[in-house]
Design a protein around this motif. Sequence first.
Motif, mmCIF file in Angstrom:
data_model
loop_
_atom_site.group_PDB
_atom_site.id
_atom_site.type_symbol
_atom_site.label_atom_id
_atom_site.label_comp_id
_atom_site.label_asym_id
_atom_site.label_seq_id
_atom_site.Cartn_x
_atom_site.Cartn_y
_atom_site.Cartn_z
ATOM 1 N N ARG A 40 0.823 -1.209 0.000
ATOM 2 C CA ARG A 40 0.000 0.000 0.000
ATOM 3 C C ARG A 40 0.856 1.257 0.000
ATOM 4 N NH1 ARG A 40 -4.921 -1.313 4.214
ATOM 5 N NH2 ARG A 40 -5.924 -2.883 2.917
ATOM 6 N N ARG A 41 1.941 1.258 0.795
ATOM 7 C CA ARG A 41 2.840 2.423 0.822
ATOM 8 C C ARG A 41 3.482 2.632 -0.540
ATOM 9 N NH1 ARG A 41 4.325 0.354 5.916
ATOM 10 N NH2 ARG A 41 6.139 -0.638 4.967
ATOM 11 N N ARG A 42 3.925 1.551 -1.160
ATOM 12 C CA ARG A 42 4.586 1.646 -2.466
ATOM 13 C C ARG A 42 3.607 2.128 -3.530
ATOM 14 N NH1 ARG A 42 8.480 3.369 -5.093
ATOM 15 N NH2 ARG A 42 9.007 2.214 -6.948
ATOM 16 N N LEU A 43 2.383 1.623 -3.523
ATOM 17 C CA LEU A 43 1.392 2.072 -4.500
ATOM 18 C C LEU A 43 1.033 3.537 -4.300
ATOM 19 C CD1 LEU A 43 -0.962 -1.034 -4.705
ATOM 20 C CD2 LEU A 43 0.633 -0.200 -6.438
ATOM 21 N N ALA A 44 0.944 3.982 -3.047
ATOM 22 C CA ALA A 44 0.679 5.401 -2.778
ATOM 23 C C ALA A 44 1.825 6.263 -3.281
ATOM 24 C CB ALA A 44 0.462 5.617 -1.285
ATOM 25 N N ALA A 48 1.678 9.163 -6.257
ATOM 26 C CA ALA A 48 2.192 10.517 -6.045
ATOM 27 C C ALA A 48 3.227 10.876 -7.108
ATOM 28 C CB ALA A 48 2.803 10.632 -4.650
ATOM 29 N N LEU A 49 4.084 9.938 -7.457
ATOM 30 C CA LEU A 49 5.089 10.207 -8.484
ATOM 31 C C LEU A 49 4.451 10.425 -9.847
ATOM 32 C CD1 LEU A 49 7.915 7.707 -7.493
ATOM 33 C CD2 LEU A 49 7.991 10.195 -7.364
ATOM 34 N N SER A 52 2.982 13.885 -9.793
ATOM 35 C CA SER A 52 3.993 14.931 -9.669
ATOM 36 C C SER A 52 4.807 15.097 -10.936
ATOM 37 C CB SER A 52 4.947 14.603 -8.524
ATOM 38 O OG SER A 52 4.262 14.609 -7.309
ATOM 39 N N TYR A 53 5.055 13.999 -11.633
ATOM 40 C CA TYR A 53 5.932 14.048 -12.795
ATOM 41 C C TYR A 53 5.186 13.727 -14.085
ATOM 42 C CZ TYR A 53 9.375 14.214 -9.153
ATOM 43 O OH TYR A 53 10.088 14.586 -8.052
ATOM 44 N N SER A 54 3.941 14.175 -14.187
ATOM 45 C CA SER A 54 3.187 13.982 -15.416
ATOM 46 C C SER A 54 3.734 14.908 -16.490
ATOM 47 C CB SER A 54 1.708 14.268 -15.181
ATOM 48 O OG SER A 54 1.529 15.646 -14.910
ATOM 49 N N SER A 55 3.301 14.717 -17.704
ATOM 50 C CA SER A 55 3.759 15.544 -18.811
ATOM 51 C C SER A 55 3.409 17.013 -18.589
ATOM 52 C CB SER A 55 3.128 15.049 -20.113
ATOM 53 O OG SER A 55 3.541 15.854 -21.179
ATOM 54 N N ILE A 56 2.211 17.270 -18.115
ATOM 55 C CA ILE A 56 1.788 18.655 -17.876
ATOM 56 C C ILE A 56 2.622 19.277 -16.765
ATOM 57 C CG2 ILE A 56 -0.117 20.078 -17.051
ATOM 58 C CD1 ILE A 56 -1.995 18.089 -18.469
ATOM 59 N N LEU A 64 13.367 18.973 -11.927
ATOM 60 C CA LEU A 64 13.489 18.480 -10.561
ATOM 61 C C LEU A 64 14.315 19.443 -9.717
ATOM 62 C CD1 LEU A 64 14.246 14.729 -11.172
ATOM 63 C CD2 LEU A 64 12.101 15.725 -10.458
ATOM 64 N N THR A 65 13.885 19.606 -8.508
ATOM 65 C CA THR A 65 14.675 20.381 -7.553
ATOM 66 C C THR A 65 15.187 19.427 -6.488
ATOM 67 O OG1 THR A 65 12.786 20.855 -6.131
ATOM 68 C CG2 THR A 65 13.239 22.420 -7.916
ATOM 69 N N THR A 66 16.087 19.891 -5.671
ATOM 70 C CA THR A 66 16.622 19.008 -4.628
ATOM 71 C C THR A 66 15.545 18.621 -3.629
ATOM 72 O OG1 THR A 66 17.354 20.939 -3.394
ATOM 73 C CG2 THR A 66 18.969 19.882 -4.833
ATOM 74 N N ASP A 67 14.558 19.489 -3.398
ATOM 75 C CA ASP A 67 13.469 19.143 -2.489
ATOM 76 C C ASP A 67 12.646 17.987 -3.035
ATOM 77 O OD1 ASP A 67 14.244 21.149 -0.807
ATOM 78 O OD2 ASP A 67 12.783 22.587 -1.573
ATOM 79 N N ASP A 68 12.377 18.003 -4.349
ATOM 80 C CA ASP A 68 11.625 16.912 -4.963
ATOM 81 C C ASP A 68 12.383 15.597 -4.859
ATOM 82 O OD1 ASP A 68 9.549 18.556 -5.686
ATOM 83 O OD2 ASP A 68 10.338 18.918 -7.697
ATOM 84 N N LEU A 69 13.668 15.623 -5.096
ATOM 85 C CA LEU A 69 14.462 14.390 -5.046
ATOM 86 C C LEU A 69 14.478 13.821 -3.636
ATOM 87 C CD1 LEU A 69 17.440 15.346 -7.336
ATOM 88 C CD2 LEU A 69 15.599 13.760 -7.845
ATOM 89 N N GLY A 70 14.622 14.660 -2.635
ATOM 90 C CA GLY A 70 14.647 14.188 -1.252
ATOM 91 C C GLY A 70 13.311 13.631 -0.812
ATOM 92 N N ARG A 71 12.219 14.184 -1.338
ATOM 93 C CA ARG A 71 10.902 13.757 -0.919
ATOM 94 C C ARG A 71 10.537 12.409 -1.524
ATOM 95 N NH1 ARG A 71 7.147 18.008 -2.528
ATOM 96 N NH2 ARG A 71 7.144 16.984 -4.536
ATOM 97 N N HIS A 72 10.930 12.150 -2.774
ATOM 98 C CA HIS A 72 10.445 10.962 -3.461
ATOM 99 C C HIS A 72 11.458 9.818 -3.541
ATOM 100 C CE1 HIS A 72 6.692 12.740 -4.599
ATOM 101 N NE2 HIS A 72 7.324 13.790 -5.106
#
Length: 74
Positions: A40-44, A48-49, A52-56, A64-72
């Motif tokens: 469930r955690r992995r699917l969530a 989210a990914l 967050s990283y859709s084409s639009i 990507l920023t460093t905050d995004d990399l640390g979060r995901h």
Amino acid sequence: MATLIALFAALAVCVTGLAVHLHRRHDGPTENLDGVLAERRRLAQLRALRSSYSSIAMHSTHGLTTDDLGRHHR
């Protein structure tokens, strides 16, 4: 020539057997609560990914920023 054909046939059988074994092992049901919670955690995280990283989202940002990399990526 027959030895070479037998060698390739044995190699093909080994590769096919390994692929079938790994496929069956991967598709098996989760047997305990820890596994269910981990799935469930992995699917969530995957949902989210994807949002967050859709084409639009990627075309309307600077990337990507460093905050995004640390979060995901933990």
